[in-house]
Design a protein around this motif. Sequence first.
Motif, PDB file in Angstrom:
ATOM      1  N   GLN A  30       0.768  -1.291  -0.064  1.00  0.00           N
ATOM      2  CA  GLN A  30      -0.048  -0.015   0.043  1.00  0.00           C
ATOM      3  C   GLN A  30       0.993   1.303  -0.063  1.00  0.00           C
ATOM      4  OE1 GLN A  30      -3.306  -0.836   3.071  1.00  0.00           O
ATOM      5  NE2 GLN A  30      -2.209  -2.865   2.994  1.00  0.00           N
ATOM      6  N   HIS A  31       1.575   1.328  -0.929  1.00  0.00           N
ATOM      7  CA  HIS A  31       2.535   2.365  -1.285  1.00  0.00           C
ATOM      8  C   HIS A  31       2.213   3.863  -1.459  1.00  0.00           C
ATOM      9  CE1 HIS A  31       3.798  -1.460  -2.937  1.00  0.00           C
ATOM     10  NE2 HIS A  31       4.748  -1.210  -2.875  1.00  0.00           N
ATOM     11  N   ASP A  39       8.542 -14.098   6.997  1.00  0.00           N
ATOM     12  CA  ASP A  39       9.743 -13.948   6.779  1.00  0.00           C
ATOM     13  C   ASP A  39      10.493 -13.929   5.409  1.00  0.00           C
ATOM     14  OD1 ASP A  39       9.795 -13.765   9.642  1.00  0.00           O
ATOM     15  OD2 ASP A  39      10.521 -15.723  10.059  1.00  0.00           O
ATOM     16  N   ASN A  40      10.053 -14.942   4.689  1.00  0.00           N
ATOM     17  CA  ASN A  40      10.728 -14.735   3.318  1.00  0.00           C
ATOM     18  C   ASN A  40      10.206 -13.787   2.327  1.00  0.00           C
ATOM     19  OD1 ASN A  40      11.850 -17.548   3.726  1.00  0.00           O
ATOM     20  ND2 ASN A  40      10.025 -18.645   2.801  1.00  0.00           N
ATOM     21  N   LEU A  41       8.741 -13.275   2.465  1.00  0.00           N
ATOM     22  CA  LEU A  41       8.376 -12.252   2.072  1.00  0.00           C
ATOM     23  C   LEU A  41       9.175 -10.830   2.333  1.00  0.00           C
ATOM     24  CD1 LEU A  41       4.571 -12.973   1.955  1.00  0.00           C
ATOM     25  CD2 LEU A  41       6.166 -12.462  -0.055  1.00  0.00           C
ATOM     26  N   LYS A  62       8.777  -0.593   4.909  1.00  0.00           N
ATOM     27  CA  LYS A  62       8.502  -0.569   6.374  1.00  0.00           C
ATOM     28  C   LYS A  62       7.145  -1.026   6.816  1.00  0.00           C
ATOM     29  CE  LYS A  62      11.968   2.970   7.312  1.00  0.00           C
ATOM     30  NZ  LYS A  62      12.033   4.496   8.059  1.00  0.00           N
ATOM     31  N   ASN A  63       6.240  -0.934   5.713  1.00  0.00           N
ATOM     32  CA  ASN A  63       4.778  -1.409   6.059  1.00  0.00           C
ATOM     33  C   ASN A  63       4.743  -3.014   6.464  1.00  0.00           C
ATOM     34  OD1 ASN A  63       4.023   1.181   5.766  1.00  0.00           O
ATOM     35  ND2 ASN A  63       3.256   1.133   3.693  1.00  0.00           N
ATOM     36  N   ALA A  64       5.782  -3.883   5.872  1.00  0.00           N
ATOM     37  CA  ALA A  64       5.628  -5.057   5.848  1.00  0.00           C
ATOM     38  C   ALA A  64       5.033  -5.794   7.068  1.00  0.00           C
ATOM     39  CB  ALA A  64       6.785  -5.868   5.557  1.00  0.00           C
ATOM     40  N   GLU A  65       5.793  -5.518   8.128  1.00  0.00           N
ATOM     41  CA  GLU A  65       5.243  -5.952   9.538  1.00  0.00           C
ATOM     42  C   GLU A  65       3.722  -5.515   9.730  1.00  0.00           C
ATOM     43  OE1 GLU A  65       5.032  -8.256  12.493  1.00  0.00           O
ATOM     44  OE2 GLU A  65       7.004  -8.084  11.338  1.00  0.00           O
ATOM     45  N   LEU A  66       3.377  -4.393   9.427  1.00  0.00           N
ATOM     46  CA  LEU A  66       1.906  -4.012   9.534  1.00  0.00           C
ATOM     47  C   LEU A  66       1.046  -4.544   8.698  1.00  0.00           C
ATOM     48  CD1 LEU A  66       2.276  -0.079   9.816  1.00  0.00           C
ATOM     49  CD2 LEU A  66       1.826  -1.470  11.651  1.00  0.00           C
ATOM     50  N   VAL A  67       1.465  -4.996   7.539  1.00  0.00           N
ATOM     51  CA  VAL A  67       0.646  -5.819   6.657  1.00  0.00           C
ATOM     52  C   VAL A  67       0.685  -7.463   7.021  1.00  0.00           C
ATOM     53  CG1 VAL A  67       0.391  -6.607   4.292  1.00  0.00           C
ATOM     54  CG2 VAL A  67       0.956  -4.331   4.858  1.00  0.00           C
ATOM     55  N   GLY A 114       2.195  -9.002   9.686  1.00  0.00           N
ATOM     56  CA  GLY A 114       2.092  -9.335  11.068  1.00  0.00           C
ATOM     57  C   GLY A 114       0.593  -9.788  11.563  1.00  0.00           C
ATOM     58  N   PRO A 115      -0.417  -9.193  11.461  1.00  0.00           N
ATOM     59  CA  PRO A 115      -1.816  -9.567  11.860  1.00  0.00           C
ATOM     60  C   PRO A 115      -2.221 -10.803  10.923  1.00  0.00           C
ATOM     61  CG  PRO A 115      -1.841  -7.028  11.560  1.00  0.00           C
ATOM     62  CD  PRO A 115      -0.397  -7.691  10.954  1.00  0.00           C
ATOM     63  N   ALA A 116      -1.956 -11.172   9.718  1.00  0.00           N
ATOM     64  CA  ALA A 116      -2.042 -12.335   8.962  1.00  0.00           C
ATOM     65  C   ALA A 116      -1.402 -13.368  10.023  1.00  0.00           C
ATOM     66  CB  ALA A 116      -1.716 -12.311   7.695  1.00  0.00           C
ATOM     67  N   VAL A 117      -0.459 -13.269  10.305  1.00  0.00           N
ATOM     68  CA  VAL A 117       0.374 -14.439  10.953  1.00  0.00           C
ATOM     69  C   VAL A 117      -0.137 -14.612  12.229  1.00  0.00           C
ATOM     70  CG1 VAL A 117       2.641 -15.191  11.936  1.00  0.00           C
ATOM     71  CG2 VAL A 117       2.660 -13.852   9.889  1.00  0.00           C
ATOM     72  N   GLU A 118      -0.674 -13.591  12.969  1.00  0.00           N
ATOM     73  CA  GLU A 118      -1.090 -13.615  14.403  1.00  0.00           C
ATOM     74  C   GLU A 118      -2.576 -14.441  13.984  1.00  0.00           C
ATOM     75  OE1 GLU A 118      -1.484 -10.177  16.226  1.00  0.00           O
ATOM     76  OE2 GLU A 118       0.814  -9.846  16.323  1.00  0.00           O
ATOM     77  N   ALA A 119      -3.264 -14.259  13.107  1.00  0.00           N
ATOM     78  CA  ALA A 119      -4.777 -14.786  12.906  1.00  0.00           C
ATOM     79  C   ALA A 119      -4.449 -16.211  12.191  1.00  0.00           C
ATOM     80  CB  ALA A 119      -5.359 -13.960  11.935  1.00  0.00           C
ATOM     81  N   GLY A 120      -3.228 -16.636  11.903  1.00  0.00           N
ATOM     82  CA  GLY A 120      -3.254 -18.001  11.316  1.00  0.00           C
ATOM     83  C   GLY A 120      -3.477 -18.142   9.821  1.00  0.00           C
ATOM     84  N   PHE A 121      -3.732 -16.887   9.141  1.00  0.00           N
ATOM     85  CA  PHE A 121      -3.593 -16.994   7.821  1.00  0.00           C
ATOM     86  C   PHE A 121      -2.305 -17.039   6.906  1.00  0.00           C
ATOM     87  CE2 PHE A 121      -7.161 -13.986   8.843  1.00  0.00           C
ATOM     88  CZ  PHE A 121      -8.342 -15.330   9.113  1.00  0.00           C
ATOM     89  N   MET A 122      -1.375 -16.742   7.676  1.00  0.00           N
ATOM     90  CA  MET A 122      -0.015 -16.771   6.848  1.00  0.00           C
ATOM     91  C   MET A 122       1.023 -17.579   7.733  1.00  0.00           C
ATOM     92  SD  MET A 122       2.220 -13.747   5.429  1.00  0.00           S
ATOM     93  CE  MET A 122       1.497 -13.261   4.045  1.00  0.00           C
ATOM     94  N   PRO A 123       1.707 -18.605   7.454  1.00  0.00           N
ATOM     95  CA  PRO A 123       2.937 -18.993   8.315  1.00  0.00           C
ATOM     96  C   PRO A 123       4.018 -17.913   8.356  1.00  0.00           C
ATOM     97  CG  PRO A 123       2.522 -20.442   6.457  1.00  0.00           C
ATOM     98  CD  PRO A 123       1.770 -18.957   6.061  1.00  0.00           C
ATOM     99  N   LYS A 124       4.630 -18.130   9.598  1.00  0.00           N
ATOM    100  CA  LYS A 124       5.628 -17.250   9.808  1.00  0.00           C
ATOM    101  C   LYS A 124       6.570 -17.289   8.989  1.00  0.00           C
ATOM    102  CE  LYS A 124       8.743 -15.369  13.746  1.00  0.00           C
ATOM    103  NZ  LYS A 124       9.620 -15.397  12.720  1.00  0.00           N
ATOM    104  N   GLU A 125       7.257 -18.297   8.428  1.00  0.00           N
ATOM    105  CA  GLU A 125       8.297 -18.847   7.370  1.00  0.00           C
ATOM    106  C   GLU A 125       7.849 -17.930   6.205  1.00  0.00           C
ATOM    107  OE1 GLU A 125       6.441 -21.181   9.374  1.00  0.00           O
ATOM    108  OE2 GLU A 125       8.083 -21.744  10.463  1.00  0.00           O
ATOM    109  N   LEU A 126       6.664 -18.109   5.968  1.00  0.00           N
ATOM    110  CA  LEU A 126       6.257 -17.094   4.686  1.00  0.00           C
ATOM    111  C   LEU A 126       6.378 -15.657   4.671  1.00  0.00           C
ATOM    112  CD1 LEU A 126       5.225 -16.986   1.758  1.00  0.00           C
ATOM    113  CD2 LEU A 126       2.939 -17.343   2.744  1.00  0.00           C
TER     114      LEU A 126
END
Length: 209
Positions: A50-51, A114-116, A93-98, A100-112
Amino acid sequence: MSTQLQSDVLQVLEDRHSVKQYQTGHKIPKEVLKQLLTSTSQAPSAWNLQHWKLLVIEDQAQKEKLLPIAYGQKQIVESSVVIAILGDLQANKNAELVFGPAVEAGFMPKELKDNLVAQIEGAYQYPQVARDEAIRNASLAAMQLMIAAKALGYDTCPMGGYDAAKFVEAFNVPERYLPVMLISVGLAASPARSAGRLSLDQITVSNSF
Protein backbone atom coordinates in the motif's frame (compact mmCIF):
# COMPACT_ATOMS: atom_id res chain seq x y z
CA MET A 1 -20.68 -10.93 -11.34
CA SER A 2 -24.32 -10.16 -12.03
CA THR A 3 -25.27 -8.63 -15.36
CA GLN A 4 -26.52 -5.49 -13.59
CA LEU A 5 -23.32 -5.04 -11.58
CA GLN A 6 -21.24 -5.60 -14.70
CA SER A 7 -23.29 -3.01 -16.55
CA ASP A 8 -22.98 -0.49 -13.69
CA VAL A 9 -19.20 -0.86 -13.44
CA LEU A 10 -18.68 -0.50 -17.17
CA GLN A 11 -20.98 2.53 -17.23
CA VAL A 12 -18.96 4.26 -14.50
CA LEU A 13 -15.77 3.64 -16.48
CA GLU A 14 -17.37 5.01 -19.63
CA ASP A 15 -18.79 8.08 -17.88
CA ARG A 16 -15.62 9.11 -16.08
CA HIS A 17 -14.00 12.09 -17.78
CA SER A 18 -11.77 14.82 -16.42
CA VAL A 19 -13.70 17.87 -15.20
CA LYS A 20 -12.05 21.27 -14.75
CA GLN A 21 -15.07 23.39 -13.80
CA TYR A 22 -16.82 22.68 -10.52
CA GLN A 23 -19.78 23.95 -8.53
CA THR A 24 -18.01 26.23 -6.09
CA GLY A 25 -18.88 26.09 -2.42
CA HIS A 26 -20.05 22.47 -2.38
CA LYS A 27 -18.75 20.51 0.60
CA ILE A 28 -18.57 16.74 0.31
CA PRO A 29 -20.33 15.13 3.30
CA LYS A 30 -17.90 13.54 5.73
CA GLU A 31 -19.38 10.07 5.30
CA VAL A 32 -19.07 10.31 1.52
CA LEU A 33 -15.48 11.51 1.71
CA LYS A 34 -14.71 8.68 4.13
CA GLN A 35 -16.19 6.17 1.69
CA LEU A 36 -14.16 7.67 -1.15
CA LEU A 37 -10.92 7.36 0.81
CA THR A 38 -11.81 3.86 2.00
CA SER A 39 -12.47 2.72 -1.55
CA THR A 40 -9.18 4.26 -2.63
CA SER A 41 -7.34 2.36 0.09
CA GLN A 42 -8.60 -0.91 -1.36
CA ALA A 43 -6.49 -0.53 -4.50
CA PRO A 44 -4.07 -3.35 -5.30
CA SER A 45 -0.36 -2.96 -4.57
CA ALA A 46 2.85 -4.95 -4.87
CA TRP A 47 3.30 -7.21 -1.83
CA ASN A 48 0.18 -5.44 -0.48
CA LEU A 49 2.49 -2.76 0.92
CA GLN A 50 0.00 0.00 0.00
CA HIS A 51 2.61 2.43 -1.27
CA TRP A 52 0.56 5.63 -0.86
CA LYS A 53 -0.28 8.49 1.42
CA LEU A 54 -3.29 10.69 0.70
CA LEU A 55 -3.03 14.37 1.60
CA VAL A 56 -6.63 15.61 1.71
CA ILE A 57 -6.83 19.37 1.15
CA GLU A 58 -10.30 20.68 2.02
CA ASP A 59 -9.53 23.98 3.71
CA GLN A 60 -10.05 26.85 1.29
CA ALA A 61 -7.01 28.75 2.56
CA GLN A 62 -4.86 25.70 1.93
CA LYS A 63 -6.29 25.38 -1.58
CA GLU A 64 -5.50 29.06 -2.19
CA LYS A 65 -1.93 28.34 -1.09
CA LEU A 66 -1.80 25.46 -3.54
CA LEU A 67 -3.20 27.48 -6.47
CA PRO A 68 0.05 29.20 -7.58
CA ILE A 69 2.00 25.98 -7.01
CA ALA A 70 -0.41 24.34 -9.48
CA TYR A 71 0.15 27.16 -11.99
CA GLY A 72 -3.22 28.80 -11.38
CA GLN A 73 -5.43 25.88 -12.40
CA LYS A 74 -8.85 27.02 -11.17
CA GLN A 75 -10.09 23.54 -10.29
CA ILE A 76 -7.76 23.71 -7.30
CA VAL A 77 -9.91 26.35 -5.58
CA GLU A 78 -13.28 25.62 -7.18
CA SER A 79 -13.47 21.89 -6.43
CA SER A 80 -14.68 20.55 -3.09
CA VAL A 81 -11.40 18.90 -2.22
CA VAL A 82 -7.97 18.30 -3.72
CA ILE A 83 -6.31 15.02 -2.87
CA ALA A 84 -2.56 14.81 -3.32
CA ILE A 85 -1.47 11.29 -4.15
CA LEU A 86 1.93 10.64 -2.61
CA GLY A 87 4.04 7.57 -3.28
CA ASP A 88 5.76 5.90 -0.33
CA LEU A 89 9.48 5.52 -0.93
CA GLN A 90 9.78 3.47 2.26
CA ALA A 91 6.80 1.19 1.78
CA ASN A 92 9.01 -1.71 2.86
CA LYS A 93 8.46 -0.43 6.41
CA ASN A 94 4.80 -1.41 6.06
CA ALA A 95 5.62 -5.11 5.82
CA GLU A 96 5.20 -5.88 9.51
CA LEU A 97 1.94 -3.90 9.66
CA VAL A 98 0.61 -5.85 6.69
CA PHE A 99 1.88 -9.36 7.38
CA GLY A 100 2.03 -9.40 11.17
CA PRO A 101 -1.74 -9.55 11.74
CA ALA A 102 -2.07 -12.27 9.07
CA VAL A 103 0.46 -14.42 10.93
CA GLU A 104 -1.23 -13.78 14.28
CA ALA A 105 -4.61 -14.72 12.82
CA GLY A 106 -3.21 -17.95 11.39
CA PHE A 107 -3.70 -16.94 7.77
CA MET A 108 0.01 -16.87 6.94
CA PRO A 109 2.86 -19.09 8.20
CA LYS A 110 5.63 -17.13 9.90
CA GLU A 111 8.15 -18.69 7.52
CA LEU A 112 6.29 -17.24 4.55
CA LYS A 113 6.17 -13.82 6.20
CA ASP A 114 9.91 -13.94 6.87
CA ASN A 115 10.60 -14.93 3.26
CA LEU A 116 8.44 -12.10 1.95
CA VAL A 117 10.07 -9.54 4.21
CA ALA A 118 13.53 -10.70 3.09
CA GLN A 119 12.43 -10.43 -0.54
CA ILE A 120 11.07 -6.93 0.00
CA GLU A 121 14.15 -5.70 1.86
CA GLY A 122 16.35 -7.13 -0.87
CA ALA A 123 14.44 -5.20 -3.52
CA TYR A 124 14.41 -1.98 -1.49
CA GLN A 125 18.18 -1.87 -1.37
CA TYR A 126 17.86 -0.20 -4.76
CA PRO A 127 16.50 3.40 -4.73
CA GLN A 128 15.16 3.04 -8.27
CA VAL A 129 12.99 0.10 -7.19
CA ALA A 130 11.59 2.13 -4.29
CA ARG A 131 10.83 5.05 -6.61
CA ASP A 132 9.29 2.91 -9.36
CA GLU A 133 7.08 1.03 -6.90
CA ALA A 134 6.01 4.26 -5.19
CA ILE A 135 4.86 5.80 -8.46
CA ARG A 136 3.38 2.61 -9.93
CA ASN A 137 1.32 1.63 -6.91
CA ALA A 138 0.24 5.12 -5.91
CA SER A 139 -1.03 5.52 -9.48
CA LEU A 140 -3.24 2.46 -8.99
CA ALA A 141 -4.73 4.14 -5.92
CA ALA A 142 -5.23 7.35 -7.91
CA MET A 143 -7.21 5.58 -10.61
CA GLN A 144 -9.27 3.75 -8.00
CA LEU A 145 -10.04 7.11 -6.35
CA MET A 146 -11.32 8.59 -9.60
CA ILE A 147 -13.52 5.57 -10.36
CA ALA A 148 -14.91 5.54 -6.81
CA ALA A 149 -15.60 9.27 -6.99
CA LYS A 150 -17.61 8.82 -10.17
CA ALA A 151 -19.58 5.96 -8.61
CA LEU A 152 -20.38 8.28 -5.67
CA GLY A 153 -21.66 11.02 -7.98
CA TYR A 154 -18.56 13.20 -8.11
CA ASP A 155 -16.17 14.20 -10.87
CA THR A 156 -12.40 14.46 -10.83
CA CYS A 157 -9.38 15.78 -12.68
CA PRO A 158 -5.89 14.30 -12.29
CA MET A 159 -3.17 16.95 -12.45
CA GLY A 160 0.52 16.54 -13.08
CA GLY A 161 1.02 20.24 -13.76
CA TYR A 162 2.41 21.61 -10.51
CA ASP A 163 5.76 22.42 -8.96
CA ALA A 164 6.52 19.31 -6.92
CA ALA A 165 9.43 20.88 -5.03
CA LYS A 166 7.34 23.87 -3.96
CA PHE A 167 4.47 21.55 -3.04
CA VAL A 168 6.74 19.52 -0.76
CA GLU A 169 7.98 22.68 0.92
CA ALA A 170 4.60 24.38 1.29
CA PHE A 171 2.83 21.33 2.69
CA ASN A 172 5.70 19.98 4.80
CA VAL A 173 5.77 16.64 2.98
CA PRO A 174 8.26 14.26 4.67
CA GLU A 175 11.15 12.93 2.58
CA ARG A 176 9.55 9.50 2.72
CA TYR A 177 6.83 10.58 0.30
CA LEU A 178 7.04 11.44 -3.39
CA PRO A 179 4.34 13.64 -5.00
CA VAL A 180 2.72 11.66 -7.82
CA MET A 181 -0.31 13.74 -8.80
CA LEU A 182 -3.06 16.03 -7.56
CA ILE A 183 -6.71 15.07 -8.03
CA SER A 184 -9.53 17.60 -7.76
CA VAL A 185 -12.90 16.22 -6.65
CA GLY A 186 -16.28 17.92 -6.80
CA LEU A 187 -19.58 18.39 -8.58
CA ALA A 188 -19.22 19.32 -12.24
CA ALA A 189 -20.48 22.79 -13.13
CA SER A 190 -21.22 21.50 -16.63
CA PRO A 191 -21.12 18.02 -18.18
CA ALA A 192 -17.67 16.72 -18.97
CA ARG A 193 -16.66 16.69 -22.60
CA SER A 194 -15.97 13.23 -23.93
CA ALA A 195 -12.40 12.99 -25.14
CA GLY A 196 -11.44 11.07 -28.25
CA ARG A 197 -9.75 7.72 -27.84
CA LEU A 198 -7.33 5.87 -30.08
CA SER A 199 -8.79 2.72 -31.61
CA LEU A 200 -7.93 -0.71 -30.23
CA ASP A 201 -5.96 -1.39 -33.40
CA GLN A 202 -3.76 1.60 -32.53
CA ILE A 203 -3.11 0.67 -28.90
CA THR A 204 -2.94 -3.11 -28.84
CA VAL A 205 -0.48 -5.70 -30.11
CA SER A 206 -1.37 -9.37 -30.26
CA ASN A 207 1.12 -11.69 -28.55
CA SER A 208 4.33 -10.01 -29.74
CA PHE A 209 5.65 -6.99 -31.64
